[in-house]
Design an enzyme around this catalytic site. Sequence first.
Site, PDB file in Angstrom:
ATOM      1  N   ARG A  37      17.150   3.782   7.627  1.00 41.98           N
ATOM      2  CA  ARG A  37      16.404   2.901   6.714  1.00 41.98           C
ATOM      3  C   ARG A  37      17.006   1.500   6.669  1.00 41.98           C
ATOM      4  O   ARG A  37      16.295   0.529   6.380  1.00 41.98           O
ATOM      5  CB  ARG A  37      16.351   3.530   5.317  1.00 41.98           C
ATOM      6  CG  ARG A  37      15.407   2.828   4.344  1.00 41.98           C
ATOM      7  CD  ARG A  37      15.162   3.672   3.105  1.00 41.98           C
ATOM      8  NE  ARG A  37      14.217   3.075   2.169  1.00 41.98           N
ATOM      9  CZ  ARG A  37      14.573   2.332   1.120  1.00 41.98           C
ATOM     10  NH1 ARG A  37      15.847   2.102   0.866  1.00 41.98           N
ATOM     11  NH2 ARG A  37      13.662   1.814   0.321  1.00 41.98           N
ATOM     12  N   ILE A  63       9.951  -2.717   0.288  1.00 43.62           N
ATOM     13  CA  ILE A  63       9.960  -1.403   0.943  1.00 43.62           C
ATOM     14  C   ILE A  63       9.994  -0.401  -0.213  1.00 43.62           C
ATOM     15  O   ILE A  63      10.776  -0.556  -1.154  1.00 43.62           O
ATOM     16  CB  ILE A  63      11.174  -1.254   1.905  1.00 43.62           C
ATOM     17  CG1 ILE A  63      11.224   0.139   2.555  1.00 43.62           C
ATOM     18  CG2 ILE A  63      12.498  -1.555   1.233  1.00 43.62           C
ATOM     19  CD1 ILE A  63      12.269   0.250   3.699  1.00 43.62           C
ATOM     20  N   SER A  64       9.100   0.579  -0.200  1.00 44.21           N
ATOM     21  CA  SER A  64       8.999   1.519  -1.322  1.00 44.21           C
ATOM     22  C   SER A  64      10.292   2.311  -1.476  1.00 44.21           C
ATOM     23  O   SER A  64      11.034   2.524  -0.521  1.00 44.21           O
ATOM     24  CB  SER A  64       7.843   2.495  -1.101  1.00 44.21           C
ATOM     25  OG  SER A  64       6.619   1.815  -0.990  1.00 44.21           O
ATOM     26  N   GLN A  65      10.507   2.785  -2.702  1.00 42.33           N
ATOM     27  CA  GLN A  65      11.640   3.659  -3.002  1.00 42.33           C
ATOM     28  C   GLN A  65      11.526   4.937  -2.149  1.00 42.33           C
ATOM     29  O   GLN A  65      10.432   5.489  -2.023  1.00 42.33           O
ATOM     30  CB  GLN A  65      11.538   3.999  -4.490  1.00 42.33           C
ATOM     31  CG  GLN A  65      12.620   4.873  -5.024  1.00 42.33           C
ATOM     32  CD  GLN A  65      12.416   5.120  -6.513  1.00 42.33           C
ATOM     33  OE1 GLN A  65      11.629   4.441  -7.172  1.00 42.33           O
ATOM     34  NE2 GLN A  65      13.125   6.093  -7.037  1.00 42.33           N
TER      35      GLN A  65
END
Length: 214
Positions: A37, A63-65
């Site tokens: 990530r 960027i999403s959790q």
Amino acid sequence: MEDTYRHKGMRRKLVETVRGKGIADERILKAIGKIPRHFFMDSSFDAFAYRDVPFPIGAGQTISQPYTVAFQTELLEVKKGDKVLEVGTGSGYQACVLLELGAKVFSIERQKTLYDKTKLLLRELNYRPKLFYGDGYKGLPTFAPFDKILITAGAPEIPVELLKQLKTGGLMVIPVGGGEGQKMIRIKKISDKEFAKSEHGDFAFVPMLKNKAR
Ligand code: SAH
């Protein structure tokens, strides 16, 4: 770009955090454990990459959790070979999770800078979704119908055009709400006119915007 033992160690902890929050699908946990990530974020923030938080990726987007990525993916019940449309490519991280599950991924992004950046990154990482620069509200009529449709931005309402592009028996997962927060909604297409809707808690996404210039 490097994926060190330190990164791998942080990633293993992230997997346990996400599991602890209730994600049970081992295929999804495995994908999170595999995808580096930190490559999807600015290199100076690589320690943040393995915290379970959303993070800015430029162009006013995030960027999403990881938990949210896992939760949406779980609701989508992705099967190998599923044709999946994602709206809001962003960093490309969610698209890679879908690819790890064996989906054929079509993803749309309306910010040109992000689209360009993500296209390069995913090529480098050897992930091959089909990426499109355009307005997610319109979907991809040429490639429809899709088994699954995943919206990763907060939608003020459910886009009718996207419901049309969903296969009968298919699922759409979409955070709905115009203001600060959204409800996670899952829609199953029973027939051209019949849909079954369920609600899955509160979330906060950046807005799904119409294709206006800005
Ligand atoms: N899935 C992404 C997170 C996306 S954040 C990831 O894994 O990183 C939401 C993204 O949706 C943003 O990049 C935003 O630019 C994009 N977006 C917002 N409205 C859109 C629209 N109408 N069509 C396509 N993309 C849109």
